[in-house]
Design an enzyme around this catalytic site. Structure first.
Site, PDB file in Angstrom:
ATOM      1  N   HIS A 131       0.888  -1.121   0.142  1.00 31.91           N
ATOM      2  CA  HIS A 131      -0.211   0.265   0.199  1.00 31.91           C
ATOM      3  C   HIS A 131       0.900   1.271   0.167  1.00 31.91           C
ATOM      4  O   HIS A 131       0.743   1.948   0.894  1.00 31.91           O
ATOM      5  CB  HIS A 131      -0.997   0.079   1.358  1.00 31.91           C
ATOM      6  CG  HIS A 131      -2.163   0.912   1.173  1.00 31.91           C
ATOM      7  ND1 HIS A 131      -2.481   1.438  -0.157  1.00 31.91           N
ATOM      8  CD2 HIS A 131      -2.871   1.127   2.123  1.00 31.91           C
ATOM      9  CE1 HIS A 131      -3.545   2.308   0.252  1.00 31.91           C
ATOM     10  NE2 HIS A 131      -3.910   2.099   1.290  1.00 31.91           N
ATOM     11  N   GLN A 134      -0.481   4.844   0.906  1.00 27.81           N
ATOM     12  CA  GLN A 134      -0.681   4.929   2.430  1.00 27.81           C
ATOM     13  C   GLN A 134       0.834   5.550   3.115  1.00 27.81           C
ATOM     14  O   GLN A 134       0.799   6.603   3.790  1.00 27.81           O
ATOM     15  CB  GLN A 134      -0.993   3.729   2.955  1.00 27.81           C
ATOM     16  CG  GLN A 134      -1.206   4.007   4.443  1.00 27.81           C
ATOM     17  CD  GLN A 134      -2.508   4.730   4.737  1.00 27.81           C
ATOM     18  OE1 GLN A 134      -3.461   4.812   4.440  1.00 27.81           O
ATOM     19  NE2 GLN A 134      -2.165   5.736   5.834  1.00 27.81           N
ATOM     20  N   CYS A 261      -3.511   3.308   9.516  1.00 25.24           N
ATOM     21  CA  CYS A 261      -3.802   3.605   8.132  1.00 25.24           C
ATOM     22  C   CYS A 261      -5.493   3.934   7.745  1.00 25.24           C
ATOM     23  O   CYS A 261      -5.999   4.633   7.230  1.00 25.24           O
ATOM     24  CB  CYS A 261      -3.278   2.765   6.981  1.00 25.24           C
ATOM     25  SG  CYS A 261      -4.146   1.093   7.138  1.00 25.24           S
TER      26      CYS A 261
HETATM   27  N1  NVA Z   1      -4.421  -3.939   5.679  1.00 26.81           N
HETATM   28  C1  NVA Z   1      -5.645  -3.292   5.151  1.00 26.81           C
HETATM   29  C2  NVA Z   1      -5.590  -1.788   4.816  1.00 26.81           C
HETATM   30  C3  NVA Z   1      -6.884  -1.081   4.457  1.00 26.81           C
HETATM   31  C4  NVA Z   1      -6.516   0.135   4.222  1.00 26.81           C
HETATM   32  C5  NVA Z   1      -6.564  -3.953   4.450  1.00 26.81           C
HETATM   33  O1  NVA Z   1      -5.936  -4.674   3.257  1.00 26.81           O
HETATM   34  O2  NVA Z   1      -7.591  -4.343   4.340  1.00 26.81           O
HETATM   35  N1   CP Z   2      -6.087   3.657   4.255  1.00 21.68           N
HETATM   36  C1   CP Z   2      -6.975   3.242   3.126  1.00 21.68           C
HETATM   37  O1   CP Z   2      -6.537   3.149   2.186  1.00 21.68           O
HETATM   38  O2   CP Z   2      -8.269   3.453   3.331  1.00 21.68           O
HETATM   39  P1   CP Z   2      -9.619   3.057   2.401  1.00 21.68           P
HETATM   40  O3   CP Z   2      -9.608   1.689   2.525  1.00 21.68           O
HETATM   41  O4   CP Z   2     -10.685   3.893   2.929  1.00 21.68           O
HETATM   42  O5   CP Z   2      -8.994   3.571   0.846  1.00 21.68           O
END
Ligand code: NVA
Ligand code: CP
Length: 302
Positions: A131, A134, A261
């Site tokens: 990610h 982020q 995040c």
């Molecule tokens: N680790 C989480 C981050 C969400 C922004 C997911 O992948 O669901």
């Molecule tokens: N932190 C983040 O990416 O949030 P969302 O899943 O809301 O995009």
């Protein structure tokens, strides 16, 4: 690619490029200049979602609007992707309509397939493995509150997930010490830790959250169940010792920041008193997604 460059992962880019994106992000944040409003005039960004999103979706849409461009959103359910059209074919077609594509993909290989076949820049808006957008916001947020992150100690306590992996990439590219505390079976891939070592970084893995938090400048966590993972009782039991609560924060520096995040699950991975406490910078982190992504869009497209 017709023009521009992809933003796929922090480890795929050099420190100089990442730093230049953050510098630009801060300029955008501070700026009220009229020229920002026309920077991406006439440009269109496609946002492709295989998973739900609040922050990534809205912050990219608003970033495009504020830079003079527009964004269109495509999700699995309302496109032919949901009926099996390949990402390669989707990439070829979208490249004829838009100037860049953000994708939130269930599998990292889908992101790579899109990037291979797209003729326009592709941005990773989260995969099962990383990610990076982020992390750009997180680094920006840390530095706004505490100055340069280089040489500082960051602790990750929880699931060794996609966000944790991007923290590993970030530790190398931005030069800070990262201590990961994860259950054995939910630790990041050993190869990634080895990569950090070969890059000369200081990334360590422990299974004791207190050891990892000792003297830290910032403690970070994330949901115990990422999108696509199964919320089982055993997963919760494994992760319970890694919950970020006041007792864990007391091992870090007295002014240690707390980051997440989002979305957060209060009193699961983080105590309400920590996420709502005075050293929590989670709202600033979420807000900085907008500015950091303006930096990314401008780097990809101009
Ligand atoms: N680790 C989480 C981050 C969400 C922004 C997911 O992948 O669901
Ligand atoms: N932190 C983040 O990416 O949030 P969302 O899943 O809301 O995009």
């Amino acid at each position: 690619m017709k023009s521009g460059r992809h933003f796929l992962d922090l480890n795929a880019l050099d420190s100089e490029s990442l730093r230049s994106i953050l510098t630009q992000a801060s300029v955008f944040k501070e700026s009220t200049r009229a020229q920002d409003v026309s920077l991406l005039e006439g440009r269109v960004l496609a946002l492709v979602f295989e998973r739900p999103s609040t922050r990534t979706r809205i912050s990219f849409q608003v970033a495009m609007l504020q830079l003079g461009g527009q964004a269109v959103v495509l999700s699995l359910e309302d496109s032919q992707l949901g009926r099996g059209e390949s990402m390669a074919d989707t990439a070829r077609v979208l490249s004829r309509y838009v100037d860049a594509i953000v994708i939130r993909a269930m599998k990292h290989k889908t992101l790579l397939e899109l990037a291979e076949y797209a003729e326009v820049p592709v941005i990773n808006g989260l995969t099962d493995l990383s990610h990076p957008c982020q992390l750009m916001a997180d680094i920006m947020t840390f530095e706004e509150h505490r100055g340069p992150i280089s040489g500082r100690v960051i602790t990750w306590s929880g699931d060794g997930n996609n966000v944790a992996r991007s923290w590993i990439h970030a530790a190398i590219r931005f030069g800070f010490e990262l201590r990961l505390a994860c259950p054995v079976s939910l630790s990041p891939d050993a190869k990634l830790i080895e990569w950090a070592e070969t890059e000369g970084g200081c990334v360590t893995l422990t299974h004791d959250a207190k050891v990892a938090a000792a003297g830290a400048d910032c403690v970070v966590t994330d949901t115990w169940t990422s999108m696509g993972a199964e919320a089982t009782k055993s997963r919760r039991q494994l992760l319970t010792p890694f919950k970020v609560d006041e007792a864990l924060m007391s091992f870090a520096k007295p002014d240690a920041l707390f980051m997440h995040c989002l979305p957060a699950h209060r009193d699961e991975e983080v105590a309400s008193s920590v996420i709502d406490g005075e050293n929590s910078v989670v709202w600033d982190g979420a807000g900085n997604r907008l500015h950091a992504q303006k930096g990314i869009l401008s780097w990809c497209l101009t």
